[in-house]
Design an enzyme around this catalytic site. Structure first.
Site, PDB file in Angstrom:
ATOM      1  N   LYS A  65       0.820  -1.226   0.000  1.00 34.94           N
ATOM      2  CA  LYS A  65       0.000   0.000   0.000  1.00 34.94           C
ATOM      3  C   LYS A  65       0.854   1.277   0.000  1.00 34.94           C
ATOM      4  O   LYS A  65       0.441   2.298  -0.542  1.00 34.94           O
ATOM      5  CB  LYS A  65      -0.951   0.003   1.190  1.00 34.94           C
ATOM      6  CG  LYS A  65      -2.071  -1.042   1.073  1.00 34.94           C
ATOM      7  CD  LYS A  65      -3.075  -0.913   2.201  1.00 34.94           C
ATOM      8  CE  LYS A  65      -4.106  -2.027   2.128  1.00 34.94           C
ATOM      9  NZ  LYS A  65      -5.126  -1.934   3.184  1.00 34.94           N
ATOM     10  N   GLY A 133      -1.705   0.380  10.482  1.00 37.10           N
ATOM     11  CA  GLY A 133      -2.148   0.935   9.204  1.00 37.10           C
ATOM     12  C   GLY A 133      -3.656   1.077   9.115  1.00 37.10           C
ATOM     13  O   GLY A 133      -4.164   2.068   8.575  1.00 37.10           O
TER      14      GLY A 133
HETATM   15  P1  NDP Z   1      -0.746  -3.520  11.588  1.00 37.92           P
HETATM   16  O1  NDP Z   1       0.220  -4.632  11.622  1.00 37.92           O
HETATM   17  O2  NDP Z   1      -0.399  -2.256  10.895  1.00 37.92           O
HETATM   18  O3  NDP Z   1      -1.115  -3.112  13.118  1.00 37.92           O
HETATM   19  C1  NDP Z   1      -1.379  -4.118  14.074  1.00 37.92           C
HETATM   20  C2  NDP Z   1      -1.857  -3.502  15.384  1.00 37.92           C
HETATM   21  O4  NDP Z   1      -2.118  -4.576  16.304  1.00 37.92           O
HETATM   22  C3  NDP Z   1      -0.838  -2.590  16.049  1.00 37.92           C
HETATM   23  O5  NDP Z   1      -1.496  -1.541  16.684  1.00 37.92           O
HETATM   24  C4  NDP Z   1      -0.182  -3.529  17.075  1.00 37.92           C
HETATM   25  O6  NDP Z   1       0.337  -2.868  18.200  1.00 37.92           O
HETATM   26  C5  NDP Z   1      -1.373  -4.350  17.501  1.00 37.92           C
HETATM   27  N1  NDP Z   1      -0.930  -5.608  18.070  1.00 37.92           N
HETATM   28  C6  NDP Z   1      -0.353  -6.661  17.428  1.00 37.92           C
HETATM   29  N2  NDP Z   1      -0.043  -7.643  18.323  1.00 37.92           N
HETATM   30  C7  NDP Z   1      -0.433  -7.193  19.531  1.00 37.92           C
HETATM   31  C8  NDP Z   1      -0.374  -7.753  20.852  1.00 37.92           C
HETATM   32  N3  NDP Z   1       0.152  -8.952  21.088  1.00 37.92           N
HETATM   33  N4  NDP Z   1      -0.878  -7.032  21.878  1.00 37.92           N
HETATM   34  C9  NDP Z   1      -1.425  -5.806  21.651  1.00 37.92           C
HETATM   35  N5  NDP Z   1      -1.496  -5.210  20.422  1.00 37.92           N
HETATM   36  C10 NDP Z   1      -1.005  -5.910  19.393  1.00 37.92           C
HETATM   37  O7  NDP Z   1      -2.088  -4.154  11.009  1.00 37.92           O
HETATM   38  P2  NDP Z   1      -3.285  -3.361  10.288  1.00 37.92           P
HETATM   39  O8  NDP Z   1      -3.533  -2.114  11.035  1.00 37.92           O
HETATM   40  O9  NDP Z   1      -3.028  -3.302   8.836  1.00 37.92           O
HETATM   41  O10 NDP Z   1      -4.511  -4.412  10.476  1.00 37.92           O
HETATM   42  C11 NDP Z   1      -5.140  -4.560  11.744  1.00 37.92           C
HETATM   43  C12 NDP Z   1      -6.333  -5.493  11.604  1.00 37.92           C
HETATM   44  O11 NDP Z   1      -7.309  -4.932  10.739  1.00 37.92           O
HETATM   45  C13 NDP Z   1      -5.991  -6.863  11.008  1.00 37.92           C
HETATM   46  O12 NDP Z   1      -6.700  -7.843  11.729  1.00 37.92           O
HETATM   47  C14 NDP Z   1      -6.506  -6.783   9.579  1.00 37.92           C
HETATM   48  O13 NDP Z   1      -6.893  -8.051   9.107  1.00 37.92           O
HETATM   49  C15 NDP Z   1      -7.713  -5.875   9.765  1.00 37.92           C
HETATM   50  N6  NDP Z   1      -8.078  -5.142   8.530  1.00 37.92           N
HETATM   51  C16 NDP Z   1      -9.336  -5.350   8.018  1.00 37.92           C
HETATM   52  C17 NDP Z   1      -9.746  -4.675   6.893  1.00 37.92           C
HETATM   53  C18 NDP Z   1     -11.137  -4.929   6.359  1.00 37.92           C
HETATM   54  O14 NDP Z   1     -11.424  -4.512   5.224  1.00 37.92           O
HETATM   55  N7  NDP Z   1     -12.006  -5.534   7.121  1.00 37.92           N
HETATM   56  C19 NDP Z   1      -8.863  -3.715   6.185  1.00 37.92           C
HETATM   57  C20 NDP Z   1      -7.573  -3.538   6.829  1.00 37.92           C
HETATM   58  C21 NDP Z   1      -7.211  -4.248   7.955  1.00 37.92           C
HETATM   59  P3  NDP Z   1       1.814  -2.178  18.152  1.00 37.92           P
HETATM   60  O15 NDP Z   1       1.609  -0.882  17.417  1.00 37.92           O
HETATM   61  O16 NDP Z   1       2.169  -1.984  19.559  1.00 37.92           O
HETATM   62  O17 NDP Z   1       2.692  -3.119  17.408  1.00 37.92           O
END
Ligand code: NDP
Length: 281
Positions: A65, A133
């Site tokens: 992206k 993201g």
């Molecule tokens: P990113 O990898 O950019 O962000 C992941 C987030 O999850 C971060 O804030 C991270 O925290 C947090 N996280 C991960 N592991 C842990 C943990 N063990 N404990 C606490 N927090 C945690 O992913 P995206 O933002 O791209 O995607 C997030 C979700 O949204 C996914 O499940 C994806 O499938 C879904 N999604 C759905 C869409 C749809 O159309 N329905 C479109 C886009 C995404 P930290 O910042 O501290 O690492």
């Protein structure tokens, strides 16, 4: 003439986008082809090759992206603000440079789905879990909504702070914005949006039961084809009546991409029901 489209990313094998877009086309009587293209080499070269194969545009998914944002020669406002592109529309060549419009339909896709679900946004207190993201993509639309406040809770607090300070320079909003860690955060919230990637691993955020119990509406951006996630199941078990996964957002963002390419906004409800029905078999 067949409208040629695709989704580019890595991985893409399990993408539901071809099913969604073919269903839109079938309902609208359009003739489209929509393929999955695995990005392994240079993203820009693969996009250009696809254009040269007489394509109209494409969707872009993880991890491309940001590259799509860099490739676009023109951006919609929402893509410029998100600094990420999930939809490209080809506009022809100028010399040997491909002209491409880049859009980001993720935030508006969520918003379409929240409207469909009659989410009570008016004066609401929203809790967003996660600051990756997806949060960056959905926040501008929520900041323009009639919500009262938004609290972002994230494991890495500085990521939430960075998103808010950046977006505050990009758009004006009357919504009160806060950021917290899981350890320090308190309060009551009407709407909880899980934008972490935890559900993918069937894990739950560190959230006290009372936070769920006080909520009216819970939405997990993660989705399963059959409906429901560990997060929505937990909220349901604690008595929240309105719990939804993100399949509607996925179909919503696809509908807005389809509109950018063809000028027609497909009906999300019918396609969502169709995709769910496939998950039940
Ligand atoms: P990113 O990898 O950019 O962000 C992941 C987030 O999850 C971060 O804030 C991270 O925290 C947090 N996280 C991960 N592991 C842990 C943990 N063990 N404990 C606490 N927090 C945690 O992913 P995206 O933002 O791209 O995607 C997030 C979700 O949204 C996914 O499940 C994806 O499938 C879904 N999604 C759905 C869409 C749809 O159309 N329905 C479109 C886009 C995404 P930290 O910042 O501290 O690492």
């Amino acid at each position: 003439m067949t409208i040629k489209l695709a989704v580019l990313g890595n991985p893409v094998a399990h993408s539901l986008s071809p099913l969604i877009h073919h269903h839109f086309a079938q309902l609208l009587g359009h003739d489209i082809s929509y393929e999955r293209i695995l990005v392994e080499g240079d993203f820009a070269t693969q996009v250009r090759d696809f254009y040269l194969a007489k394509a109209l545009g494409c969707n872009v998914t993880v991890p491309c992206k940001l590259q799509a944002y860099d490739l676009a020669t023109e951006l919609t406002d929402r893509a410029r603000i998100a600094k990420a592109v999930n939809t490209l529309k080809f506009m022809g060549m100028e010399g040997d440079k491909l002209q491409v419009l880049g859009d980001n339909t993720d935030g508006a896709g969520l918003f379409l789905d929240l409207q469909r679900l009659k989410c009570p946004l008016e004066n609401s207190k929203i809790l967003i879990l996660g600051a990756g993201g997806a949060t960056r993509g959905i926040l501008p639309d929520l900041m323009r909504s009639p919500a009262q406040s938004i609290c972002i809770v994230n494991r890495t607090v500085t990521k939430g702070e960075d998103i808010i300070s950046y977006l505050s320079t990009q758009l004006s909003s009357s919504v009160n914005l806060q950021v917290s860690s899981y350890e320090e955060f308190t309060g009551t919230y009407d709407i909880i949006i899980n934008a972490t990637s935890l559900s993918l691993h069937k894990e739950l955020p560190k959230l006290a039961d009372e936070i769920y119990q006080q909520a009216k509406f819970v939405y997990d951006l993660y989705y399963t084809q059959e409906g429901g996630t560990v997060f929505t199941s937990k909220a349901q078990a604690l008595g929240v009546k309105h719990c939804y996964d993100g399949l509607g957002m996925l179909v919503g963002q696809a509908a807005l991409s389809y509109q950018l390419w063809t000028g027609v906004l497909p009906d999300i409800t019918k396609t969502l029901a169709y995709i769910r029905s496939l998950g039940r078999h």
